[in-house]
Design an enzyme around this catalytic site. Structure first.
Site, PDB file in Angstrom:
ATOM      1  N   GLU A 163     -57.815 -29.044  20.443  1.00  0.00           N
ATOM      2  CA  GLU A 163     -56.797 -27.961  20.346  1.00  0.00           C
ATOM      3  C   GLU A 163     -56.623 -27.935  22.919  1.00  0.00           C
ATOM      4  O   GLU A 163     -57.783 -28.877  23.217  1.00  0.00           O
ATOM      5  CB  GLU A 163     -57.524 -26.634  20.301  1.00  0.00           C
ATOM      6  N   LYS A 212     -66.531 -38.272   9.931  1.00  0.00           N
ATOM      7  CA  LYS A 212     -65.256 -36.868  10.546  1.00  0.00           C
ATOM      8  C   LYS A 212     -66.892 -35.668  10.789  1.00  0.00           C
ATOM      9  O   LYS A 212     -66.896 -35.144  12.194  1.00  0.00           O
ATOM     10  CB  LYS A 212     -64.402 -35.735  10.013  1.00  0.00           C
ATOM     11  N   CYS A 268     -64.648 -25.300  15.375  1.00  0.00           N
ATOM     12  CA  CYS A 268     -64.859 -27.079  14.742  1.00  0.00           C
ATOM     13  C   CYS A 268     -66.260 -27.314  15.049  1.00  0.00           C
ATOM     14  O   CYS A 268     -67.170 -27.496  13.843  1.00  0.00           O
ATOM     15  CB  CYS A 268     -63.620 -27.898  14.618  1.00  0.00           C
ATOM     16  N   LYS A 271     -68.897 -24.996  13.114  1.00  0.00           N
ATOM     17  CA  LYS A 271     -69.190 -24.800  11.751  1.00  0.00           C
ATOM     18  C   LYS A 271     -69.244 -26.030  10.871  1.00  0.00           C
ATOM     19  O   LYS A 271     -69.771 -25.922  10.097  1.00  0.00           O
ATOM     20  CB  LYS A 271     -67.291 -24.447  11.567  1.00  0.00           C
ATOM     21  N   ARG A 334     -62.443 -18.096  19.023  1.00  0.00           N
ATOM     22  CA  ARG A 334     -63.163 -18.435  17.205  1.00  0.00           C
ATOM     23  C   ARG A 334     -64.064 -18.843  18.115  1.00  0.00           C
ATOM     24  O   ARG A 334     -63.917 -20.452  18.458  1.00  0.00           O
ATOM     25  CB  ARG A 334     -62.015 -19.173  16.439  1.00  0.00           C
TER      26      ARG A 334
HETATM   27  C1  UGA Z   1     -63.461 -30.599  18.408  1.00  0.00           C
HETATM   28  C2  UGA Z   1     -62.876 -32.457  18.751  1.00  0.00           C
HETATM   29  O1  UGA Z   1     -63.085 -32.825  20.013  1.00  0.00           O
HETATM   30  C3  UGA Z   1     -62.298 -33.308  18.494  1.00  0.00           C
HETATM   31  O2  UGA Z   1     -62.640 -34.090  18.041  1.00  0.00           O
HETATM   32  C4  UGA Z   1     -61.301 -32.266  16.530  1.00  0.00           C
HETATM   33  O3  UGA Z   1     -61.122 -33.162  16.242  1.00  0.00           O
HETATM   34  C5  UGA Z   1     -61.479 -30.894  16.517  1.00  0.00           C
HETATM   35  O4  UGA Z   1     -63.419 -30.612  16.489  1.00  0.00           O
HETATM   36  C6  UGA Z   1     -62.242 -30.655  15.535  1.00  0.00           C
HETATM   37  O5  UGA Z   1     -62.969 -30.872  14.486  1.00  0.00           O
HETATM   38  O6  UGA Z   1     -60.339 -29.823  14.865  1.00  0.00           O
HETATM   39  P1  UGA Z   1     -62.048 -28.574  20.427  1.00  0.00           P
HETATM   40  O7  UGA Z   1     -62.517 -27.930  18.832  1.00  0.00           O
HETATM   41  O8  UGA Z   1     -60.614 -29.263  19.934  1.00  0.00           O
HETATM   42  O9  UGA Z   1     -61.639 -30.523  19.700  1.00  0.00           O
HETATM   43  O10 UGA Z   1     -61.933 -28.531  21.587  1.00  0.00           O
HETATM   44  P2  UGA Z   1     -63.617 -29.522  22.185  1.00  0.00           P
HETATM   45  O11 UGA Z   1     -62.508 -30.020  23.729  1.00  0.00           O
HETATM   46  O12 UGA Z   1     -64.145 -31.498  21.423  1.00  0.00           O
HETATM   47  O13 UGA Z   1     -64.710 -28.587  22.595  1.00  0.00           O
HETATM   48  C7  UGA Z   1     -64.871 -28.209  21.817  1.00  0.00           C
HETATM   49  C8  UGA Z   1     -66.153 -26.727  23.239  1.00  0.00           C
HETATM   50  O14 UGA Z   1     -66.977 -28.212  24.047  1.00  0.00           O
HETATM   51  C9  UGA Z   1     -66.093 -25.971  24.307  1.00  0.00           C
HETATM   52  O15 UGA Z   1     -66.404 -25.242  23.611  1.00  0.00           O
HETATM   53  C10 UGA Z   1     -65.900 -26.796  25.464  1.00  0.00           C
HETATM   54  O16 UGA Z   1     -65.749 -25.932  26.481  1.00  0.00           O
HETATM   55  C11 UGA Z   1     -67.188 -27.878  25.348  1.00  0.00           C
HETATM   56  N1  UGA Z   1     -67.289 -28.684  25.985  1.00  0.00           N
HETATM   57  C12 UGA Z   1     -66.578 -29.824  25.942  1.00  0.00           C
HETATM   58  C13 UGA Z   1     -68.200 -28.576  26.900  1.00  0.00           C
HETATM   59  O17 UGA Z   1     -68.811 -27.732  27.434  1.00  0.00           O
HETATM   60  N2  UGA Z   1     -68.434 -29.955  27.912  1.00  0.00           N
HETATM   61  C14 UGA Z   1     -67.579 -31.096  27.927  1.00  0.00           C
HETATM   62  O18 UGA Z   1     -67.527 -32.066  28.617  1.00  0.00           O
HETATM   63  C15 UGA Z   1     -66.698 -31.007  26.632  1.00  0.00           C
END
Ligand code: UGA
Length: 434
Positions: A163, A212, A268, A271, A334
Site C-alpha cells: 500500500e 506469499k 497483511c 494476518k 487496519r
Molecule cells: C506488505 C508487503 O510489504 C507487501 O510485499 C505485500 O504484498 C503486502 O504486505 C500484502 O501482503 O498485501 P504493506 O502491508 O502495504 O505491504 O506494508 P509495508 O510497507 O510492508 O509495511 C508493513 C509494516 O511494516 C508497516 O507497519 C510499516 O510501518 C512497517 N515497516 C516497514 C517498518 O516499521 N519499517 C520498515 O523499514 C518497513
C-alpha cells in the site's frame, strides 16, 4: 504489445483496483466487478475511495480510453474474459460474535468461495481464473471446486504490492510468481507481465501460495529483528541508525525494510504471520521462530507505551498522537500500531488527541481527532509520533512548545529534528538510541 487481453477483476480493494487499473494502462480491456453497488457507481465516474499514489490517475485514464469499466454484476463482468482475477478479501476468521480473531490464524475464505462459485456460473470455457488473494495452501483446489468447471484452469498468482506504492509495485515488480498445474495457462498469465521484464517463477500452486506467506513472514521477521536490536542499542548505549547502516551495506541483508518503528502492522503482516503459524501447526510443525516474531512486535507496542509512561502519569496525561495510519502514504488504519498503542494508553487512563493527514475517522475508540498536528498538541504533555508522515519532520518546534503543557517527545519513527527539540527544552526519546 501482443493483442490486448480481455481481463475481468473480481474485487476492487487495493489489490483488485490496482490490478485492473494497471492492466488497462498496459493496453488490456478490463472490467472490474464489485458487489458494492455504491462503490461501482463511484468508481465508474472516477471517484476512487482509497488513498493510493497514482491510482486515481490510472482509473481516470482507463475510463477515458474506454479500457476500464466497473460493474456490479459478476456475470456481465466475466462472461467475455480470457482471464478472471480473484482479488477478494481473505480476512482473519471471526468468532461466533463476529469478532475477528487473528491470533487463531484462521482465514475466512467465504468471499473467495462465493466469488469463485459466481465466476464458475458465467466464465467462458478455456478462460484462466487467476487467484491473487492471499490464501492458505491448498486454496487453488478450493477455488476450482467452488467453480465446478473442468474447462477452466485455476492459477495462483500472489501479489506482492505494498500500500502506498501499489501502482509502481504492480508495474515494476521484483518478481512474478505463478503457480499452476497447467503450464500453458501459467505461460499465458506470465505473458501479461512480460513488459515488466521481472524474473518469473512458474511453479505448482501450493508453492506459489506458500511463497506469499514466506515473503511476508520474512519481512516481519526482519522488522521484529530491527526493533529488538533497537532495544539492545538503547540498553547498551549504541546508535541503532549506525548499526543498521552497517547491516544494510551487507548485500546479503539489504538496506530495505530495515527502519525501526513502533512495531509493524497493516492488513497483511499480522494476518499472514498468524496464518502461517497456524498452517504450520496444523501440519505438525511448531513455528516457534515466527511466534517469537509476533511476540516481539507486541512487546514493541508496549515499549512505546512505556516510553510515554516514563515521563508522565498515564492515568492523568494528555497525549498528542501524530499518525493513525499503519504507515505513511496510506489512509489505512487496519491493524495499525498507532491504534494498538492508543488503546493501551487509553486503557491506562490517558486522553489521546490524534492527528493524521490522511485519516479523518476512527471508529470504536475514544481517540479524539484533531484538525492538525498543533491542535493535537494543544495542552498535551507528550507528543508521540507513530506514523512517519513527512509533515511531522518539519513541524515548527517553537509553536509546539507554545501549545504543549509539558515538553516531552516520544518519536517512535525517529523522524523529528532531535537537536531542534532539545534546543527548545524538550525531553526527546526515540527508538534505538540511549
Ligand atoms: C506488505 C508487503 O510489504 C507487501 O510485499 C505485500 O504484498 C503486502 O504486505 C500484502 O501482503 O498485501 P504493506 O502491508 O502495504 O505491504 O506494508 P509495508 O510497507 O510492508 O509495511 C508493513 C509494516 O511494516 C508497516 O507497519 C510499516 O510501518 C512497517 N515497516 C516497514 C517498518 O516499521 N519499517 C520498515 O523499514 C518497513
Amino acid at each position: 504489445m501482443d493483442a490486448p487481453a480481455k481481463i475481468a477483476v473480481v474485487g476492487t480493494g487495493y489489490v483488485g483496483l490496482t490490478t485492473g487499473a494497471c492492466f488497462a494502462h498496459l493496453g488490456h480491456q478490463v472490467v472490474c466487478v464489485d458487489i458494492d453497488i455504491d462503490k461501482v457507481q463511484r468508481l465508474s465516474v472516477g471517484d476512487v475511495p482509497i488513498f493510493e499514489a497514482g491510482l486515481a490517475e490510472l482509473v481516470e485514464e482507463g475510463l477515458n480510453t474506454g479500457r476500464l469499466a466497473f460493474v456490479a454484476n459478476t456475470g456481465v463482468g466475466v462472461r467475455d474474459a480470457d482471464f478472471v482475477y480473484l482479488c477478494v478479501p481473505t480476512p482473519p476468521s471471526t468468532d461466533r460474535e463476529g469478532n475477528a480473531d487473528s491470533s487463531a490464524g484462521l482465514v475466512d475464505l467465504r468471499a473467495l468461495e462465493s466469488a469463485a462459485r459466481e465466476v464458475g456460473l458465467h466464465v467462458r470455457a478455456g478462460a484462466v481464473v487467476v487467484n491473487k488473494s492471499t490464501v492458505p495452501v491448498g486454496s487453488a483446489r478450493l477455488v476450482a471446486k467452488a467453480m465446478g468447471r473442468s474447462d477452466v484452469t485455476v492459477v495462483s498468482n500472489p501479489e506482492f504490492l505494498r500500500e502506498g506504492s501499489a501502482v509502481s509495485d504492480f508495474l515494476f515488480p521484483d518478481r512474478v510468481v505463478i503457480g499452476a498445474t497447467d503450464r500453458g495457462a501459467a505461460q499465458r498469465v506470465a505473458k501479461l507481465h512480460q513488459r515488466s521484464a521481472a524474473p518469473t517463477i512458474i511453479t505448482d500452486p501450493a508453492t506459489a501460495e506458500t511463497s506469499k506467506y514466506a515473503a511476508n513472514a520474512f519481512l516481519a521477521t526482519k522488522l521484529s529483528f530491527v526493533n529488538t536490536i533497537a532495544a539492545v542499542c538503547e540498553a547498551v548505549g549504541a546508535n541503532v541508525a549506525d548499526v543498521l547502516s552497517v547491516l544494510g551495506h551487507d548485500k546479503r541483508i539489504g538496506s530495505e525494510c530495515l527502519t525501526p518503528g513502533p512495531g509493524w502492522g497493516g492488513s497483511c503482516f499480522p494476518k499472514d504471520t498468524q496464518a502461517l503459524v497456524r498452517m504450520a501447526a496444523d501440519a505438525g510443525y511448531d513455528y516457534s521462530l515466527l511466534r517469537g516474531v509476533l511476540a516481539a512486535n507486541d512487546e514493541q507496542f508496549n515499549r512505546v507505551v512505556n516510553k510515554v509512561a516514563a515521563v508522565v502519569d498515564l492515568a492523568r496525561a494528555t497525549i498528542a498522537m501524530l499518525g493513525l495510519a499503519f504507515k505513511a502514504g496510506t489512509d489505512d488504519t487496519r491493524n495499525s500500531p498507532a491504534l494498538a498503542i492508543a488503546e493501551r494508553l487509553l486503557a491506562a487512563g490517558a486522553r489521546v488527541q490524534a492527528y493524521d493527514p490522511a485519516v479523518t475517522r476512527v471508529e470504536g475508540t475514544n481517540i479524539a481527532l484533531a484538525r492538525d498536528a498543533y491542535a493535537a498538541c494543544e495542552g498535551a504533555e507528550v507528543l508521540l509520533v507513530v506514523t512517519e508522515w513527512d509533515e511531522f519532520k518539519t513541524l515548527d518546534v517553537a509553536q509546539l512548545a507554545g501549545v504543549m503543557s509539558a515538553l516531552n517527545v516520544v518519536d517512535a519513527r525517529n523522524i523529528m529534528d532531535a537537536e531542534a527539540l532539545l534546543r527548545h527544552g524538550f525531553d526527546y526519546q526515540c527508538i534505538g538510541r540511549g
